[in-house]
Design a protein around this motif. Structure first.
Motif, PDB file in Angstrom:
ATOM      1  N   THR A 279       0.834  -1.196   0.000  1.00 26.00           N
ATOM      2  CA  THR A 279       0.000   0.000   0.000  1.00 26.00           C
ATOM      3  C   THR A 279       0.869   1.247   0.000  1.00 26.00           C
ATOM      4  OG1 THR A 279      -0.122  -0.075   2.413  1.00 26.00           O
ATOM      5  CG2 THR A 279      -1.934  -1.087   1.186  1.00 26.00           C
ATOM      6  N   ILE A 280       0.358   2.309  -0.605  1.00 28.41           N
ATOM      7  CA  ILE A 280       1.045   3.604  -0.605  1.00 28.41           C
ATOM      8  C   ILE A 280       0.659   4.357   0.657  1.00 28.41           C
ATOM      9  CG2 ILE A 280       1.209   5.837  -1.801  1.00 28.41           C
ATOM     10  CD1 ILE A 280       0.654   4.316  -4.396  1.00 28.41           C
ATOM     11  N   ALA A 281       1.603   5.088   1.214  1.00 30.69           N
ATOM     12  CA  ALA A 281       1.348   5.859   2.435  1.00 30.69           C
ATOM     13  C   ALA A 281       1.891   7.275   2.271  1.00 30.69           C
ATOM     14  CB  ALA A 281       2.004   5.177   3.639  1.00 30.69           C
ATOM     15  N   ARG A 282       1.389   8.161   3.082  1.00 32.61           N
ATOM     16  CA  ARG A 282       1.970   9.505   3.125  1.00 32.61           C
ATOM     17  C   ARG A 282       3.289   9.444   3.887  1.00 32.61           C
ATOM     18  NH1 ARG A 282      -0.878  14.053   1.781  1.00 32.61           N
ATOM     19  NH2 ARG A 282      -3.050  13.772   1.159  1.00 32.61           N
ATOM     20  N   PRO A 283       4.225  10.395   3.663  1.00 34.01           N
ATOM     21  CA  PRO A 283       4.054  11.619   2.892  1.00 34.01           C
ATOM     22  C   PRO A 283       4.204  11.397   1.394  1.00 34.01           C
ATOM     23  CG  PRO A 283       6.272  11.533   3.776  1.00 34.01           C
ATOM     24  CD  PRO A 283       5.546  10.332   4.317  1.00 34.01           C
ATOM     25  N   PHE A 284       3.514  12.277   0.602  1.00 31.98           N
ATOM     26  CA  PHE A 284       3.683  12.297  -0.833  1.00 31.98           C
ATOM     27  C   PHE A 284       4.870  13.201  -1.183  1.00 31.98           C
ATOM     28  CE2 PHE A 284      -1.203  11.687  -1.100  1.00 31.98           C
ATOM     29  CZ  PHE A 284      -1.054  10.345  -0.790  1.00 31.98           C
ATOM     30  N   SER A 285       5.140  13.312  -2.469  1.00 34.01           N
ATOM     31  CA  SER A 285       6.287  14.108  -2.904  1.00 34.01           C
ATOM     32  C   SER A 285       5.933  14.886  -4.164  1.00 34.01           C
ATOM     33  CB  SER A 285       7.484  13.195  -3.185  1.00 34.01           C
ATOM     34  OG  SER A 285       8.537  13.905  -3.793  1.00 34.01           O
ATOM     35  N   TYR A 286       6.604  16.022  -4.335  1.00 32.69           N
ATOM     36  CA  TYR A 286       6.444  16.821  -5.545  1.00 32.69           C
ATOM     37  C   TYR A 286       7.610  16.614  -6.512  1.00 32.69           C
ATOM     38  CZ  TYR A 286       2.914  19.474  -2.868  1.00 32.69           C
ATOM     39  OH  TYR A 286       1.821  19.852  -2.118  1.00 32.69           O
ATOM     40  N   ILE A 287       8.564  15.751  -6.166  1.00 31.10           N
ATOM     41  CA  ILE A 287       9.737  15.595  -7.035  1.00 31.10           C
ATOM     42  C   ILE A 287       9.961  14.159  -7.515  1.00 31.10           C
ATOM     43  CG2 ILE A 287      10.915  17.605  -6.056  1.00 31.10           C
ATOM     44  CD1 ILE A 287      12.698  15.734  -4.467  1.00 31.10           C
ATOM     45  N   VAL A 288       9.160  13.193  -7.017  1.00 26.80           N
ATOM     46  CA  VAL A 288       9.274  11.814  -7.506  1.00 26.80           C
ATOM     47  C   VAL A 288       7.867  11.247  -7.714  1.00 26.80           C
ATOM     48  CG1 VAL A 288      11.512  11.344  -6.441  1.00 26.80           C
ATOM     49  CG2 VAL A 288       9.408  10.890  -5.145  1.00 26.80           C
ATOM     50  N   PRO A 289       7.725  10.198  -8.556  1.00 20.74           N
ATOM     51  CA  PRO A 289       6.419   9.590  -8.815  1.00 20.74           C
ATOM     52  C   PRO A 289       5.934   8.731  -7.645  1.00 20.74           C
ATOM     53  CG  PRO A 289       8.004   9.120 -10.579  1.00 20.74           C
ATOM     54  CD  PRO A 289       8.776   9.640  -9.416  1.00 20.74           C
ATOM     55  N   TYR A 290       4.707   8.224  -7.787  1.00 23.22           N
ATOM     56  CA  TYR A 290       4.037   7.489  -6.705  1.00 23.22           C
ATOM     57  C   TYR A 290       4.803   6.250  -6.271  1.00 23.22           C
ATOM     58  CZ  TYR A 290       2.472   3.821  -9.917  1.00 23.22           C
ATOM     59  OH  TYR A 290       2.435   2.776 -10.803  1.00 23.22           O
ATOM     60  N   TYR A 291       5.525   5.604  -7.199  1.00 18.35           N
ATOM     61  CA  TYR A 291       6.208   4.353  -6.824  1.00 18.35           C
ATOM     62  C   TYR A 291       7.431   4.590  -5.952  1.00 18.35           C
ATOM     63  CZ  TYR A 291       8.594   5.624 -11.216  1.00 18.35           C
ATOM     64  OH  TYR A 291       9.253   6.299 -12.229  1.00 18.35           O
ATOM     65  N   ARG A 292       7.754   5.883  -5.672  1.00 19.37           N
ATOM     66  CA  ARG A 292       8.803   6.159  -4.687  1.00 19.37           C
ATOM     67  C   ARG A 292       8.239   6.816  -3.428  1.00 19.37           C
ATOM     68  NH1 ARG A 292      14.050   8.392  -7.929  1.00 19.37           N
ATOM     69  NH2 ARG A 292      14.631   8.963  -5.792  1.00 19.37           N
ATOM     70  N   PHE A 293       6.899   6.852  -3.325  1.00 19.35           N
ATOM     71  CA  PHE A 293       6.274   7.334  -2.095  1.00 19.35           C
ATOM     72  C   PHE A 293       6.492   6.307  -0.981  1.00 19.35           C
ATOM     73  CE2 PHE A 293       2.720  10.000  -4.338  1.00 19.35           C
ATOM     74  CZ  PHE A 293       3.695  10.830  -4.877  1.00 19.35           C
TER      75      PHE A 293
END
Length: 741
Positions: A279-293
């Motif tokens: 599962t994906i979790a926070r924090p999100f990022s403005y400099i990398v895509p979702y698969y590095r969240f």
């Protein structure tokens, strides 16, 4: 001195001009509608394509999935949200670039194959995400309606389908449908009941500023597309990613399995008793895509109860410099295909930093139920891990690679004995196609998973069979102890291309696909002992207009002696004795190499079917043009020299060699040559128009022309702008727009 502003204006003008060989002069006020090409081209575009094929493991059934050649303007106009590296249709909750199929048939592969129409399909079907059941008697798939995504199931024997969910499936993060081992239930992602409405980012007034904070770490990330930009994007991404997991039976009855999370990857253990969920979790990022969240990976029992959280990974915004860098935490979790429920993962021994000097880069571990505590070390490897092919409890095959040297190693190791040193059985340059050993012959085991077929220490492989003399695909065996090889079958076709698709060791049968320039690829089954061959399909050539086009692979040399090749097409009806001088379109894509030998290998085959894909230059043979397609454009940097150190010089040398080769055959007018390419090929086009006088025109389709906007690397350039500013400057057509002709 030309100003930056003037350079921008010049580049904008030139790129606009070179995107077509034909310029239409129009007034800005003119109401121009979409135009159709001439009949010769339209007849090659508006065709009914042959289907895509899906085999079952026993080779008793072939699924035929049909699609239109192109999507409509209406489909292209659908609203699209670009968030965290994804492109999503926010109305239907599926990728906005999904390619759909509009019909399905079943081909029963008996002595005389029988194709059966599937009954019960939805009206105007838009089908995707096909998934065989474990017993291979059913196939699940999604259907996208105007309002959402549904799940349907095909009963193969009856050739009937039925819908089992409403249009409330969430397919945004993939892994939409997973079968339970009983082949009677599916684990399906549905839209979360707790998700909130999306925010219209174009009309919403921000409540505050967008703030980015640097805490003293370098984040040398390559330039990614479609990233999150603000809090509104964060909100919308989360709502589109949230889903509920439901266990659904074939009658559509469902029960909640896991609720309200950003479920990414889902994987059942081979015995079906456990499920690994990421599962994906926070924090999100403005400099990398979702698969590095940030993410969590957990194992559940098939009933849905938690067994153990096996990974709790942080957001990865910074990694060591280099293409071979990786994360320092556990990665690449997978189930062993040869065991009921054993997990395997990888951990970097160099901290993920390729610049560290170490004896071994990665180590592979095994973790068994209850999936906690210390894992068992299985093997250490010299390069970076790239995958395992399982066979038995005593034999498995592991691949690693190192981009900087283009080296790839294949190890044979004993999964049960850590103390047994792995044996390197292949050690090669992975760009060396003439010495590619090929792929393992795989079979299904008792769990329905693919494993390497092995009998008495002998395995089988299928290679593409590229040689200096031509392409001859080969099936052969290899003794794991002695390394001795024996050829079971080698294609001898010189006027057609025969690809070896699958070998069935139990029956000694080989499935092949045979094609020629004007014969569409069709499937055959061949008995090796009797050499008897029978057809499985009889697809027609949909591109009748190209049946008589002359096609050949030509080879030639660059000024420095590097051997090059390209596929040459002459205009339809061209008289090769008269040799009228015609214009030429050259289409290419630069590829980087670390040695001259592999760069000069020819992997083109004139017997391959002539298939004019969506952006193909081959259409132009109907309009009087010769085409040199897939012209070799190697960019070579041996030893300490990087390929891009002489990028422009090698580009021009490749182009000049190709033009001269066709000219020496007497076919073309050298003053009327165009160069074309897509993406990095478009970048090549702009460079050639700026730094040579070889071309009268160019087609630069969807390229990037200013490399200072990708300062942490591009394509195969590993150095940053600050390490090699002259490389970024010299390679950027934007910096030389004033020279473009």
């Amino acid at each position: 001195m030309i100003s930056i502003e003037m350079k921008k204006s010049i580049l904008t003008l030139v790129i606009t001009l070179i995107t077509s060989l034909i310029t239409l002069n129009q007034n800005a006020q003119e109401n121009v509608t979409y135009q159709k090409p001439s009949k010769e081209i339209l007849d090659l575009v508006d065709v009914e394509l042959a289907p895509r094929t899906f085999f079952d493991s026993k080779n008793k059934v072939m699924l035929l999935a049909y699609r239109d050649a192109y999507i409509s303007i209406n489909e292209l106009s659908i609203k699209e949200l670009r968030l965290a590296g994804l492109r999503i249709d926010p109305k239907t909750f599926i990728g906005s670039r999904t390619r759909y199929y509009n019909n399905v048939k079943v081909n029963f592969l008996q002595e005389n194959p029988k194709v059966v129409e599937v009954s019960g399909l939805p009206s105007n079907p838009r089908l995707a995400n096909f998934n065989w059941s474990p017993d291979e008697k059913k196939v699940a798939f999604t259907n996208t309606t105007n309002n959402g995504v549904e799940v349907w199931v095909l009963d193969v024997e009856r050739s009937e389908v039925k819908k089992i969910t409403n249009a409330n499936v969430n397919a945004n993060l993939g892994d939409v449908i997973n079968w339970f081992m009983d082949s009677e239930h599916l684990l399906v992602k549905l839209k979360s009941f707790n998700s909130k409405p999306l925010i219209d980012g174009e009309n919403e007034i921000p409540a505050g500023p967008t703030i980015s904070v640097n805490n003293g770490k370098k984040a040398q990330n390559r330039t990614y597309q479609d990233l999150l930009k603000n809090k509104i994007d964060e909100h919308n991404f989360e709502q589109l990613a949230l889903s509920d997991l439901y266990k659904v039976n074939l009658d559509g009855e469902m029960e909640l399995w896991l609720a309200n999370d950003m479920f990414r990857n889902i994987s059942f253990s081979p015995d079906g008793e456990f499920v690994m969920v990421k599962t994906i979790a926070r924090p999100f990022s403005y400099i990398v895509p979702y698969y590095r969240f940030a993410s969590k990976t957990a194992v559940y029992k098939k009933e849905g109860s938690l067994v153990e959280i096996i990974a709790d990974d942080p957001l990865v915004e910074d990694m060591p410099k280099g293409f071979m860098s990786t994360v320092s935490h556990k990665r690449s979790f997978q189930w062993r295909a040869d065991k009921p429920s054993s997990l395997v993962y990888v951990k970097a021994l160099d901290g993920g930093d390729p610049n560290k000097e170490v004896d071994f880069r990665d180590e592979v571990f095994e973790l068994n139920y209850p999936f906690k505590g210390d894992a068992k070390s299985m093997v250490k490897i010299i390069n970076r891990y790239s995958g395992i092919s399982w066979s038995t409890d005593e034999v498995a095959f592991l691949n690693d690679y190192w981009w900087n040297t283009r080296n790839e190693k294949t190890y044979m190791f004993n999964p049960s004995k850590k103390d047994d040193a792995p044996k390197i059985i292949f050690d090669r340059n992975y760009q060396d196609k003439y010495n590619d050993p090929g792929n393992w012959v795989m079979v299904k085991n008792e769990f329905g998973r693919n494993i390497v077929h092995q009998k008495d220490g002998i395995v089988s492989l299928i290679s593409d069979g590229f040689t200096k003399e031509g392409q001859f695909p080969t099936l052969y065996t290899m003794n794991l102890s002695s390394g001795e090889k024996e050829t079971l079958y080698k294609s001898k076709m010189v006027d057609k291309l025969e690809n070896l698709v699958r070998y069935i060791p139990k029956t000694g049968q080989l499935i092949t696909r045979i094609e020629s320039p004007n014969e569409y690829p069709n499937y055959y089954i061949k008995k090796l002992k009797s050499k008897k061959q029978s057809a499985l399909t009889s697809f027609e050539n949909p591109f009748k207009g190209l049946e008589d086009v002359h096609k050949e692979v030509i080879t030639y040399k660059r000024e420095d002696g590097i051997e090059l090749s390209g596929t040459l097409y002459l205009p339809l009806g061209y008289d090769q004795e008269k040799k009228e001088k015609v214009p030429l379109i050259m289409w290419a894509y630069p590829v980087e190499y670390k040695d001259k030998t592999t760069a000069g290998q020819n992997t083109q085959n004139a017997n391959q079917f002539t298939y004019p894909y969506y952006g193909s230059p081959i259409y132009w043979v109907t309009k009087g043009y010769a085409v040199l397609d897939d012209a070799a454009f190697p960019i070579i940097g041996e030893e300490d020299e990087e390929p891009n150190d002489s990028f422009r010089k090698q580009l021009v040398a490749n182009a000049e060699a190709g033009i001269n080769a066709v000219d020496e055959l007497g076919y073309i007018d050298k003053s009327r040559v165009a160069i074309g390419g897509h993406s990095y090929g478009a970048f090549m086009v702009a460079n050639l128009l700026s730094h040579s006088s070889l071309f009268a025109a160019g087609i630069a389709r969807s390229g990037a022309y200013n490399r200072t906007l990708t300062p942490f690397g591009f394509q195969s350039e590993e150095r940053s702008y600050w390490e090699a500013p002259e490389i970024y400057y010299n390679m950027s057509p934007f910096m030389h727009a004033d020279k473009m002709k």
